[in-house]
Motif scaffolding. Structure first.
Motif, mmCIF file in Angstrom:
data_model
loop_
_atom_site.group_PDB
_atom_site.id
_atom_site.type_symbol
_atom_site.label_atom_id
_atom_site.label_comp_id
_atom_site.label_asym_id
_atom_site.label_seq_id
_atom_site.Cartn_x
_atom_site.Cartn_y
_atom_site.Cartn_z
ATOM 1 N N ARG A 128 5.969 0.133 -15.951
ATOM 2 C CA ARG A 128 5.841 0.754 -17.277
ATOM 3 C C ARG A 128 6.067 2.259 -17.229
ATOM 4 O O ARG A 128 6.553 2.836 -18.186
ATOM 5 C CB ARG A 128 4.460 0.465 -17.859
ATOM 6 C CG ARG A 128 4.197 -0.989 -18.130
ATOM 7 C CD ARG A 128 2.766 -1.188 -18.637
ATOM 8 N NE ARG A 128 2.380 -2.575 -18.615
ATOM 9 C CZ ARG A 128 2.474 -3.404 -19.642
ATOM 10 N NH1 ARG A 128 2.973 -2.979 -20.779
ATOM 11 N NH2 ARG A 128 2.081 -4.647 -19.531
ATOM 12 N N THR B 6 8.921 -10.280 -17.397
ATOM 13 C CA THR B 6 9.640 -11.130 -18.341
ATOM 14 C C THR B 6 10.457 -12.155 -17.552
ATOM 15 O O THR B 6 10.736 -11.965 -16.373
ATOM 16 C CB THR B 6 10.594 -10.312 -19.237
ATOM 17 O OG1 THR B 6 11.502 -9.576 -18.415
ATOM 18 C CG2 THR B 6 9.820 -9.342 -20.125
ATOM 19 N N THR C 14 5.541 -4.800 -16.557
ATOM 20 C CA THR C 14 5.828 -5.793 -17.582
ATOM 21 C C THR C 14 6.684 -6.867 -16.928
ATOM 22 O O THR C 14 7.708 -6.564 -16.307
ATOM 23 C CB THR C 14 6.604 -5.163 -18.752
ATOM 24 O OG1 THR C 14 5.815 -4.125 -19.321
ATOM 25 C CG2 THR C 14 6.932 -6.199 -19.806
#
Length: 138
Positions: free
Chosen positions: A101, A85, A83
């Motif tokens: 993950r 960000t 993930t």
């Protein structure tokens, strides 16, 4: 996994992330040879380390970090395993974090100052061999 392999994998990925920067923008890459161990839980640890990329004069640090984020899929399996960000840190610098993950493996990169990008890594968790003290440099 043994700690030496976890370290080697994390350092290899740090360098792969550094290579996302166009070569004409890179003045120097300094990968620290040793790092530290952090506790994952009562029995496991993870290796953490850092690489610094000094940019060529006149480079747009934020633009380069954003480009690296866009190309991160070339290095990490971002769509399925990580993930990704981004956020502005306490100094208002654009920062990218890629978190696995299914494990504690993670990578964080952004401006260290106006001419340096830092790439920090945290390996997958592993169990140290019996009798190995987790303090000090690894």
């Amino acid at each position: 996994m043994i700690w030496e392999q976890a370290k080697a994998d994390a350092q290899e990925t740090e360098m792969a992330i550094a290579r996302l920067i166009h070569q004409d923008r890179v003045a120097n890459i300094d990968q620290h040879e040793s790092g530290s161990l952090f506790s994952c839980d009562e029995t496991r640890h993870q290796w953490t380390g850092i690489t610094y990329v000094t940019l060529a004069p006149g480079s747009d640090v934020e633009g380069i970090v954003k480009d690296m984020q866009g190309r991160l899929g070339e290095v990490l399996r971002t769509s399925t395993d990580f993930t990704v960000t981004s956020y502005r840190d306490m100094f208002d610098d654009y920062t990218v974090e890629a978190q696995a993950r299914a494990s504690a493996e993670a990578y964080l990169f952004g401006a260290d100052d106006d001419k340096v990008i830092s790439i920090e890594s945290w390996s997958v968790c592993f169990t140290l061999p019996e009798g190995v003290y987790p303090g000090g440099k690894f």
